[in-house]
Motif scaffolding. Structure first.
Motif, PDB file in Angstrom:
ATOM      1  N   ARG A   1       1.345   2.395  -3.453  1.00  0.00           N
ATOM      2  CA  ARG A   1       0.348   2.832  -4.047  1.00  0.00           C
ATOM      3  C   ARG A   1       0.130   4.358  -3.727  1.00  0.00           C
ATOM      4  O   ARG A   1      -0.171   5.129  -4.389  1.00  0.00           O
ATOM      5  CB  ARG A   1      -0.892   1.982  -3.627  1.00  0.00           C
ATOM      6  N   SER A   2       0.164   4.426  -2.345  1.00  0.00           N
ATOM      7  CA  SER A   2       0.081   5.841  -1.585  1.00  0.00           C
ATOM      8  C   SER A   2       1.031   6.709  -2.197  1.00  0.00           C
ATOM      9  O   SER A   2       0.674   8.090  -2.353  1.00  0.00           O
ATOM     10  CB  SER A   2       0.151   5.581  -0.199  1.00  0.00           C
TER      11      SER A   2
ATOM     12  N   THR B   1      -4.232  -1.036  -9.246  1.00  0.00           N
ATOM     13  CA  THR B   1      -4.440  -0.833  -7.800  1.00  0.00           C
ATOM     14  C   THR B   1      -5.511  -1.906  -7.294  1.00  0.00           C
ATOM     15  O   THR B   1      -5.325  -2.781  -6.550  1.00  0.00           O
ATOM     16  CB  THR B   1      -5.047   0.443  -7.678  1.00  0.00           C
TER      17      THR B   1
ATOM     18  N   GLY C   1       0.874  -1.216  -0.067  1.00  0.00           N
ATOM     19  CA  GLY C   1      -0.177  -0.091   0.136  1.00  0.00           C
ATOM     20  C   GLY C   1       0.733   1.275  -0.019  1.00  0.00           C
ATOM     21  O   GLY C   1       0.392   2.198  -0.618  1.00  0.00           O
TER      22      GLY C   1
ATOM     23  N   THR D   1      -5.880   0.591   3.344  1.00  0.00           N
ATOM     24  CA  THR D   1      -6.734  -0.398   2.703  1.00  0.00           C
ATOM     25  C   THR D   1      -6.091  -1.776   2.260  1.00  0.00           C
ATOM     26  O   THR D   1      -6.631  -2.630   2.870  1.00  0.00           O
ATOM     27  CB  THR D   1      -7.052   0.256   1.113  1.00  0.00           C
ATOM     28  N   HIS D   2      -4.777  -1.727   1.884  1.00  0.00           N
ATOM     29  CA  HIS D   2      -4.015  -3.027   1.829  1.00  0.00           C
ATOM     30  C   HIS D   2      -3.495  -3.654   3.097  1.00  0.00           C
ATOM     31  O   HIS D   2      -3.434  -4.744   3.437  1.00  0.00           O
ATOM     32  CB  HIS D   2      -2.569  -2.447   1.108  1.00  0.00           C
TER      33      HIS D   2
ATOM     34  N   THR E   1      -2.648  -8.742  -2.640  1.00  0.00           N
ATOM     35  CA  THR E   1      -2.629  -8.490  -1.146  1.00  0.00           C
ATOM     36  C   THR E   1      -3.318  -9.458  -0.408  1.00  0.00           C
ATOM     37  O   THR E   1      -2.930  -9.955   0.537  1.00  0.00           O
ATOM     38  CB  THR E   1      -2.721  -6.960  -0.714  1.00  0.00           C
TER      39      THR E   1
END
Length: 233
Positions: free
Chosen positions: A26-27, A100, A23, A37-38, A107
């Motif tokens: 991605r962030s 994503t 995450g 989220t992840h 994940t």
């Protein structure tokens, strides 16, 4: 018994750490799903895998009960698919969010693997996902998390002149605009009488190090036709 419980908790924590690493990448690119989220997907998948594998051991000696240890775990794959689908959207005839969504799905697999006790596999796949996402990204940037974007709301009249003025002011101060949305507000919420239509302009912006939210508000309020300015994180 207590050592078994500690091991299960350790699996959940390791899975959460692996999810947070995925995450983080991605962030750092301002994607819809980030660290939280992840992390939650990995922790939840690991927990459900542990429950699926060990949660029904007390029923193993029941002669009239047939157990399938993979039954609960198998539902994670399809269940997380719906969550990932929420990150996919269309923008200017292009599909966004596929990577994503796939990352969230992968994940969940990492969390399941670590929850099953396959630590090496789960950690190895985590590193593989991060390396591929970083190396194969179209715009390669250092893997450093950017500052949290701010949500800017501006109420304006005469939007044909006001919007270009606002965007020019943001550009002059090197404030990056990620997204822009507008809608007509026919009357103010606290207005007692009919008033002219206003336009609510909402934008996701990234402030630089030289300007703070408290400095941006009076700057935009000084522009013609700007009635209200609000900045939230």
């Amino acid at each position: 018994m207590i050592w078994i419980t500690i091991e299960h908790i350790l699996r959940v924590l390791i899975a959460g750490l692996a999810g947070a690493i995925i995450g983080y990448e991605r962030s750092s690119r301002q994607k819809e799903a980030g660290i939280r989220t992840h992390f939650i997907v990995a922790v939840g998948s690991s927990l459900m895998m542990i429950i699926s594998k060990y949660g029904f051991t007390d029923m193993g000696n029941w002669s009239n009960v047939s157990l399938d240890p993979s039954r609960v775990a198998s539902q994670i794959v399809s269940g997380v698919g719906f969550l990932g689908a929420g990150t996919i959207f269309m923008n200017k005839q292009k599909v966004k969010g596929l990577t994503t969504a796939a990352g969230i799905w992968a994940t969940a697999g990492v969390g399941m693997g670590i929850g099953a006790g396959m630590y090496t596999l789960g950690i190895g796949v985590t590193l593989l996902i991060v390396v591929v996402q970083f190396a194969m990204h179209r715009h390669r940037k250092p893997l450093v998390a950017t500052r949290v974007p701010h949500r800017l709301t501006v109420r304006i009249v005469n939007h044909k002149q006001a919007i270009p003025s606002i965007l020019d002011a943001l550009d002059q101060h090197q404030i990056h605009v990620f997204s822009l949305h507008s809608e007509i507000e026919k009357s103010l919420p606290d207005a007692k009488e009919s008033v002219p239509s206003y336009l609510l302009l909402q934008a996701s912006i990234q402030l630089n190090t030289t300007i703070k939210p408290k400095d941006l508000v009076p700057l935009l309020q000084s522009l013609p036709d700007v009635q209200m300015v609000k900045i939230d994180e």
